[in-house]
Design a protein around this motif. Structure first.
Motif, mmCIF file in Angstrom:
data_model
loop_
_atom_site.group_PDB
_atom_site.id
_atom_site.type_symbol
_atom_site.label_atom_id
_atom_site.label_comp_id
_atom_site.label_asym_id
_atom_site.label_seq_id
_atom_site.Cartn_x
_atom_site.Cartn_y
_atom_site.Cartn_z
ATOM 1 N N ALA A 78 15.820 66.134 28.835
ATOM 2 C CA ALA A 78 15.783 66.883 29.915
ATOM 3 C C ALA A 78 14.568 67.523 30.814
ATOM 4 O O ALA A 78 15.137 67.161 32.462
ATOM 5 N N ASP A 79 13.837 65.961 31.105
ATOM 6 C CA ASP A 79 13.637 65.726 32.443
ATOM 7 C C ASP A 79 13.824 64.889 33.457
ATOM 8 O O ASP A 79 13.784 64.353 34.609
ATOM 9 N N MET A 80 14.923 64.358 32.595
ATOM 10 C CA MET A 80 16.484 63.753 33.491
ATOM 11 C C MET A 80 15.215 62.459 33.298
ATOM 12 O O MET A 80 15.793 61.207 34.398
ATOM 13 N N HIS A 81 14.559 61.727 32.447
ATOM 14 C CA HIS A 81 14.350 60.705 32.491
ATOM 15 C C HIS A 81 14.932 59.579 31.096
ATOM 16 O O HIS A 81 15.157 60.416 29.852
ATOM 17 N N ALA A 82 14.839 57.813 31.489
ATOM 18 C CA ALA A 82 16.401 57.387 30.192
ATOM 19 C C ALA A 82 15.217 57.187 29.558
ATOM 20 O O ALA A 82 14.313 56.722 29.109
ATOM 21 N N VAL A 83 15.853 57.305 28.374
ATOM 22 C CA VAL A 83 15.109 57.193 26.856
ATOM 23 C C VAL A 83 15.690 56.542 25.966
ATOM 24 O O VAL A 83 15.386 56.423 24.552
ATOM 25 N N GLY A 84 17.307 55.622 25.982
ATOM 26 C CA GLY A 84 17.751 54.578 25.660
ATOM 27 C C GLY A 84 19.014 54.834 25.849
ATOM 28 O O GLY A 84 19.565 55.135 27.100
ATOM 29 N N ILE A 85 19.475 54.023 24.928
ATOM 30 C CA ILE A 85 20.767 53.364 26.168
ATOM 31 C C ILE A 85 21.921 53.730 23.804
ATOM 32 O O ILE A 85 21.776 54.015 23.272
ATOM 33 N N ILE A 86 23.625 54.642 24.455
ATOM 34 C CA ILE A 86 24.211 54.481 23.313
ATOM 35 C C ILE A 86 25.857 54.573 23.845
ATOM 36 O O ILE A 86 25.961 53.965 24.903
ATOM 37 N N GLU A 87 26.113 54.163 22.791
ATOM 38 C CA GLU A 87 27.360 53.868 22.619
ATOM 39 C C GLU A 87 28.735 54.051 22.147
ATOM 40 O O GLU A 87 28.325 54.998 20.651
ATOM 41 N N THR A 88 29.512 53.997 22.996
ATOM 42 C CA THR A 88 30.646 55.176 22.197
ATOM 43 C C THR A 88 31.224 54.450 21.268
ATOM 44 O O THR A 88 31.667 53.137 21.022
ATOM 45 N N VAL A 89 31.970 54.759 20.091
ATOM 46 C CA VAL A 89 31.880 53.820 19.123
ATOM 47 C C VAL A 89 32.964 54.919 18.377
ATOM 48 O O VAL A 89 34.586 53.730 17.572
ATOM 49 N N VAL A 90 33.982 55.630 18.670
ATOM 50 C CA VAL A 90 34.762 56.791 18.206
ATOM 51 C C VAL A 90 35.264 57.796 19.099
ATOM 52 O O VAL A 90 34.744 58.397 19.161
ATOM 53 N N SER A 91 36.769 57.175 20.058
ATOM 54 C CA SER A 91 37.113 58.583 20.861
ATOM 55 C C SER A 91 37.910 59.157 20.492
ATOM 56 O O SER A 91 39.625 57.842 20.442
ATOM 57 N N GLU A 92 39.345 60.457 19.802
ATOM 58 C CA GLU A 92 40.024 59.790 20.149
ATOM 59 C C GLU A 92 40.456 61.887 20.033
ATOM 60 O O GLU A 92 39.029 62.575 19.942
ATOM 61 N N LEU A 93 41.660 62.084 20.342
ATOM 62 C CA LEU A 93 42.082 63.497 20.345
ATOM 63 C C LEU A 93 42.003 64.261 19.317
ATOM 64 O O LEU A 93 43.751 63.733 18.416
ATOM 65 N N VAL A 94 41.553 65.722 18.825
ATOM 66 C CA VAL A 94 42.232 65.989 17.623
ATOM 67 C C VAL A 94 42.236 67.544 17.499
ATOM 68 O O VAL A 94 41.543 68.069 18.751
ATOM 69 N N PRO A 95 42.818 68.047 17.885
ATOM 70 C CA PRO A 95 43.446 69.345 18.107
ATOM 71 C C PRO A 95 42.887 70.405 16.814
ATOM 72 O O PRO A 95 41.564 70.559 16.116
ATOM 73 N N PHE A 96 42.178 71.460 17.707
ATOM 74 C CA PHE A 96 40.788 71.921 17.354
ATOM 75 C C PHE A 96 40.821 72.940 15.941
ATOM 76 O O PHE A 96 39.840 71.658 15.305
#
Length: 153
Positions: A78-96
């Motif tokens: 929330a303070d816009m300080h770096a706290v970690g690194i994330i990786e995208t492992v799935v990205s898919e387009l799905v109807p709501f």
């Protein structure tokens, strides 16, 4: 003392031999709502929140690329300080209405049920799209992303 996003990324990339990868910075929740950003960041750091979603139209409205498998982001608090690194492992387009109960649970918000996710997301997505003078419909596609915390400060 806060460590810069660039420093965290450089150290991580070097230690994992990621020579051709780049990163973005990213936070979850509305930046103006520090309580929400803090709660969601804490859930990611604890391993509870491993999924997120946004309407497909959000990305074109913001002129942002859709997350792709293998993308990295330096996670900001929330303070816009770096706290970690994330990786995208799935990205898919799905109807709501095809978003799964598993995905809803893994977003780790609200009651963690599909029904609760649909109600909250319908309202949240409508508000998001309204900012860009666009409408959200439950017929619209949603980008469903699964993330993995790969480094923690």
């Amino acid at each position: 003392m806060a460590i810069s996003a660039e420093k965290i990324w450089t150290d991580f990339a070097e230690s994992h031999q990621l020579t051709n990868k780049t990163f973005q910075t990213r936070w979850f929740g509305e930046q103006s709502n520090s309580k929400e950003v803090s709660e969601l960041t804490d859930k990611i750091l604890a391993g509870d929140k491993i999924a997120t979603s946004k309407p497909l139209a959000y990305y074109s409205s913001k002129d942002e690329p859709i997350p792709q498998v293998g993308d990295y982001a330096v996670l900001l608090n929330a303070d816009m300080h770096a706290v970690g690194i994330i990786e995208t492992v799935v990205s898919e387009l799905v109807p709501f209405f095809r978003v799964s109960a598993e995905h809803a649970y893994n977003e780790a918000e609200g009651k963690r049920t599909l029904e609760d996710w649909q109600e909250r997301s319908k309202n949240k997505f409508a508000a998001q799209m309204n900012k860009y003078d666009r409408q959200f419909s439950t017929n619209d596609p949603v980008v469903c992303e699964v993330i993995k915390l790969v480094y923690r400060v």
